[in-house]
Design a protein around this motif. Sequence first.
Motif, PDB file in Angstrom:
ATOM      1  N   CYS A 130       0.842  -1.203   0.000  1.00  0.00           N
ATOM      2  CA  CYS A 130       0.000   0.000   0.000  1.00  0.00           C
ATOM      3  C   CYS A 130       0.878   1.254   0.000  1.00  0.00           C
ATOM      4  N   GLY A 177      -7.488   5.553  -1.778  1.00  0.00           N
ATOM      5  CA  GLY A 177      -8.168   4.692  -0.821  1.00  0.00           C
ATOM      6  C   GLY A 177      -7.681   4.801   0.603  1.00  0.00           C
ATOM      7  N   SER A 313      -8.918   1.259  -5.015  1.00  0.00           N
ATOM      8  CA  SER A 313      -7.474   1.338  -4.758  1.00  0.00           C
ATOM      9  C   SER A 313      -6.695   0.657  -5.876  1.00  0.00           C
ATOM     10  N   ASN A 326      -4.274  -5.148  -3.805  1.00  0.00           N
ATOM     11  CA  ASN A 326      -5.609  -4.726  -4.237  1.00  0.00           C
ATOM     12  C   ASN A 326      -5.853  -5.103  -5.696  1.00  0.00           C
TER      13      ASN A 326
END
Length: 883
Positions: A130, A177, A313, A326
């Motif tokens: 992320c 996101g 995302s 994701n």
Amino acid sequence: MADKCCSSKEEPITIEDNKDCCNSNTEKADTKEVEDSCCSGQNSFQEIAITATNSSCCSSEKNEMTNDCCGSELSKDLEVNSCCSSKEQDNTFETASCCSKNDETPNINSTPMKGDKIEYRVHGMDCPSCALTIEKGLNRLSYIQEAKVNYNTAKLKIIGNNALSLDSIESEVHKLGFTAEPLVQNKNLRTYDVVGMDCSSCAKSIENHLNKIPTVNTVAVNFSTGKMKIGHENSVDDIVSEVSKLGYKASLITNRDKSTDTPKNKKGYGFITFSGILIALGFIGSYTGVSPLMTTILYAIAMVISGYKPVKSAYYAIKSRSLDMNVLMSAAAIGAALIGEWFEGATVVWLFALGNVLQNSSIEKTRKSIRNLMDLAPSEAWVRVGAELIKKPVEEVSVGQIIVIKPGDRIPLDGEIIQGETTVNQAPITGESIPVDKLIGDTVYAGTINESGSIEMKVTKLVEDTSLSKIIHLVEEAQEQKAPTEAFIDKFASIYTPIVFALAIVVIVIPPLFGFGTWGEWVYKGLALLVVACPCALVISTPVAIVSAIGNAAKNGVLIKGGTFLEKAGAINAIAFDKTGTLTEGKPKVTGIEAISTSEDELVSLAFTLEDYSTHPIAKTIVEYAKDKGVQAKNGELFKNIVGKGVQATINGDIHYAGNLKLFEDLEVSLDDVRSKVEKIQSQGKTVVIIGTEQEIMGIISVADSVRSTTVKALYGLKQVGINQLVMLTGDNEGTAKMISNETNVNRYFAELLPEDKVGAIRQLQKEGHKVAMVGDGINDAPALATSDLGIAMGGAGTDTAMETADIVLMADNLEKLPHTVKLSRKALAIIKQNIWFSLIVKFVALVLIFPGWLTLWMAVLSDTGAAVIVILNALRLLKVKG
């Protein structure tokens, strides 16, 4: 040459090159050459000359000749465009500023400029991939020079390329996101709420006014958020007063006004529960005669609810050319739906969403272990102003002010006691379990607890400079540094993921093309392979363990400056200690005086004169002894330090010396009667200082240092955790070294060492195959600390240099926490290895089970998110390791 619009009904009047709009029927002619302001009422422009340099925005109608905007219309001018209230402007000129609503261009007036750094706390990351997605997404923006995200600390660092908007950064992160919360960077930069602004020119007015004040370094006012960020050296009250002069109200926002914890995502839990119920209803319905269309609708709704965030995302990750989990999960879920496996697709996104919530909840515990340090110091202090006590936020307290601390209260800032005496629990800073007595003149630290008496103290450091603040800063920096194992795993994952992704595509396409099974069968296996391509559990296995261990150490008064040093500490098998001030108290006392060719008082006076210019601990001891006895120093000159041997000075025309036996041997002074006396004293573990000239020995002063009460226990603890070699390094003689080594139970010692000889001793231990840590004070032992595999400094609470030079800092001035540090490091290494092997085995088993068709999509998701949760929970055990 400007237009000014005012706030009610305006009736323009004509004066040469100026038009002013006035309230009601009142005529007003205010000539301004360059700057205009925008206000809030209606405007009526009749006849007006074109402005040469600027235009203003008002609130209703637009001027036809100058394109001034009043309300919703667009202002266009020769150099500057200004947009107000609603519609955004077309930025076709050099500069633009927006007054309130829609504007895609960063607001120059409210933002840091080129090259400035901004930090944010990012919420919502559940895997290091992320962080990579956010980095790539932000780095593609033209006004960002560099964006770096650290998953361990959940921090985003931005370096601006052009004018940088705080709001636009937050918006971009939100698109990806996640949520971002700006953190104040400059130690003098404070954030204020400003009430009363009704347009961006109000913000500009505040900026212009404050920029004229010499003690204000930078100021940026954001009209849309009502926030003012200002770097200033004067008091908060001064700033509030200056802003009030302009008709606005400002109030300081303290760090404690901002939540440092991740918001509880109750809505997320509700969505997961609801979508789980839908999946359960669909599953039950498929076995109880409910139409397939209805069950498919239930699965589809569940997919939308649980899958909205990961799909969104994933979209931005793909735009950023990032292949994160994701993307992989979204592809698997959508693919499952396309081949008619609606139950599998819905289960995939539901398990993925549930896993993320569990991961976020678990990982936040490690982050909170450090952020809780921030709550140790109170947010307010009782400041003495004359005869009154006034409660103020600690951010408003200046150096030199007097604050009062009552019994039982935490000390809000670092300072020096000027009245009263008490007992202070310093455990939050040093980890020491026993409270310390504090008298007038003693230093106290922010975050420690005043246990008994009421005291008054003079503040010596601002809130951002306290020992506690430095600890927090160093620990957060440590968490941002990757350990060798973590760096290797990241590199492995960056290769593993695209390989498995490519393999998944091959599995989907190649076998059915050559007639090996159906398309549906191989697409399903390929989708399962996509899920297995997520290396989340593997990537998260190391950083969570390191952050947990560093957090545990910090709470116990030990600063470990990064994962690299944590790993090194776990591999150490030999520790070398400086003797004076480390194993011993470092506060020697005079234990004997033997005058030979002069009187005792004369000997002490000569010693006082010689040693007064030396900084050596033994010299200071002799000087203090002479002062206590009321002995006066003589007139001396031409003082000289003889490294490793002693000192000399000219007294009454003769050169006198104070030093060790070697000094007088080099001077070829007769030592026939003295040598036996010196050796006898040294055999008792005492240090001898000989006083004399080139012709004779005048006397002997013996000094002894005592072993710390915590030393023996600490060294025993180190042997218990497997440190086989405990070595003492000292500049003292063989007799003293032998006696201290017997008292402390060290394995071996090196005596009569000069500073450079300590480096040689460290190298000798390394040549013998040992991984060596050196423990010293961080200043005198700097060469040895640098040579060793791991440098450990003592007494960091009172020494900035110790904090800066060593790899590990023991905040207390004793070795009590060293066994815990070694034990914690070894436990961390063991857990890291467990996590890595567990993650690899789970991935391997999942890969093997895919091809026989035994691994379903939901099982693949469970193997990834479930494994991630397990390695996180395993790492959290490090927070519970007892000190």
